[in-house]
Design an enzyme around this catalytic site. Structure first.
Site, PDB file in Angstrom:
ATOM      1  CB  CYS A 192      -5.593  -1.746   4.653  1.00 58.04           C
ATOM      2  SG  CYS A 192      -5.287  -3.468   5.075  1.00 58.04           S
ATOM      3  CG  HIS A 214      -8.921  -5.768   6.032  1.00 54.59           C
ATOM      4  ND1 HIS A 214      -9.389  -6.805   6.832  1.00 54.59           N
ATOM      5  CD2 HIS A 214      -8.145  -6.347   5.073  1.00 54.59           C
ATOM      6  CE1 HIS A 214      -8.908  -7.945   6.378  1.00 54.59           C
ATOM      7  NE2 HIS A 214      -8.145  -7.700   5.321  1.00 54.59           N
ATOM      8  CD  GLU A 265      -2.629  -1.524   2.417  1.00 55.04           C
ATOM      9  OE1 GLU A 265      -3.432  -2.458   2.407  1.00 55.04           O
ATOM     10  OE2 GLU A 265      -2.320  -0.900   3.447  1.00 55.04           O
TER      11      GLU A 265
END
Length: 392
Positions: free
Chosen positions: A310, A330, A223
């Site tokens: 995330c 996430h 990321e």
């Protein structure tokens, strides 16, 4: 697995290869072909190799995977030790692969695309569109992924997940590859919207956008690097700042990244956008940074943009920065959100942007480019990395 790197290697391809293969259980050695371990990769990203390629010459690898990038592919090509390693790999019928510029710039001059006695297969090859004309027409195929016997080739940063998962399947089998794909959320949201937007506002600024990406030990390297790489391709001014005592951090899957600054120095500037990368351990360390917490609070108070991907949208939630905002993250963290949007890869609400995780990192970065510069710029960057991006 051996992943060699050199000056100008494509950083996204390097970290996606490392991250995916290590998740599958491979022992990955990152080896520098330069005189030093710290290597400046594409976009100015600084990575630290585990060892020098000279230390790997007597080892036997189940796979040697070459990242692309320029001049990175040429730096790999000019390394005689690496050439001997990969040539031996091919002769002894062990797996090897290359992506982006590397099939044409590295493997071709080494003679590893030619059909030889020990090749019982047709050496069909793909590579980045900008280098296809270097491949002989009867070898070149315009596919994202090409497996020819023990050799696997792929097109670019935008096909890195597909390339890496294919290598996992060849090393560990189909069931492991499928499991890793699910872990990365590669297929989880294919039928869902790529991006949803609420309370739409303009993000445009009258100067080159100034973006802060804070990092910590345990941050998710895929990321971090994807955000940095794509935003810098779009001509965004990106500062990577460590919340640790050192600029060097050890990311979630063991990649060593060198930040541009410490967060205390980065805090002296004002940013148009602050983006938090994920990684469970890294997110917790970001949350504990008092300097970053202050920066985020000031960002909200001043009406400037911020976001997270995330596990890190949970930081925004815990710090009260998602109040009345629709957001995603996430699957392990979004249950606590008041206005969660489950399924979309990217969610934009006003000046807040959030995303699901690893497999949506490219979508997330391109959505930021689109908000800052418009759809045409985002589409242009997507084409450059060979990533399928919607026309509208």
């Amino acid at each position: 697995v051996l992943v060699p790197i050199g000056y100008g290697s494509e950083a996204m391809e390097v970290v996606i290869l490392i991250g995916v293969l290590r998740r599958a259980g491979a022992i990955v050695t990152v080896a520098s072909v330069e005189p030093q371990l710290e290597v400046e990769a594409s976009g100015g990203t600084r990575l630290v190799a585990d060892t020098f390629v000279s230390a790997c010459s007597d080892e036997i690898f189940d796979l040697v995977a070459l990242p692309g990038g320029m001049p990175g592919s040429a730096r790999l090509r000019d390394c005689k030790i690496l050439q001997n390693i990969v040539s031996k790999q091919a002769e002894e019928k062990r797996l090897y692969g290359a992506i982006c510029a590397a099939p044409a710039v590295t493997l071709l001059p080494w003679g590893l695309l030619k059909r030889k006695q020990w090749c019982s297969f047709s050496c069909k090859t793909t590579c980045h569109p900008a280098f296809m004309d270097k491949l002989p027409n009867f070898w070149a195929v315009k596919t994202n992924l090409q497996v020819s016997g023990m050799m696997t080739t792929s097109r670019g940063p935008g096909t890195s997940f597909e390339f890496s998962i294919s290598l996992v399947e060849q090393l560990f089998g189909e069931s492991v590859a499928k499991e890793i794909g699910q872990l990365l959320l590669l297929k989880a949201d294919d039928s869902n919207p790529q991006r949803e937007e609420f309370n739409e506002v303009e993000w445009s600024v009258d100067h080159i956008p100034h973006v802060l990406i804070p990092v910590a030990s345990g941050s998710e390297e895929i990321e971090v690097i994807t955000l940095v790489d794509i935003l810098r391709r779009a001509k965004v001014d990106v500062v990577v700042a460590s919340v640790e005592r050192s600029k060097r951090i050890l990311a979630a899957r063991g990649t060593k990244i060198v930040a541009d600054k410490l967060i205390s120095h980065a805090a002296e500037s004002v940013y148009d956008l602050i983006i938090l990368p994920g990684g469970t351990v890294g997110a917790e360390r970001l949350h504990k940074s008092k300097v970053l917490k202050k920066l985020l609070k000031e960002q909200e108070s001043a009406g400037r943009m911020y976001g997270a991907i995330c596990s890190s949208p949970a930081i925004l939630h815990r710090q009260g920065l998602l109040k009345d905002k629709r957001a995603t993250g996430h699957p392990s963290v979004i249950s606590k959100f008041n206005n969660k949007v489950d399924g979309s890869r990217v969610v934009v609400d006003g000046k807040v942007i959030t995303s699901r995780g690893l497999a949506s990192a490219i979508d997330f970065a391109l959505a930021i480019v689109s908000k800052l510069y418009g759809h045409a710029r985002a589409r242009s960057v997507a084409e450059g990395i060979v990533f399928e991006y919607p026309r509208k």
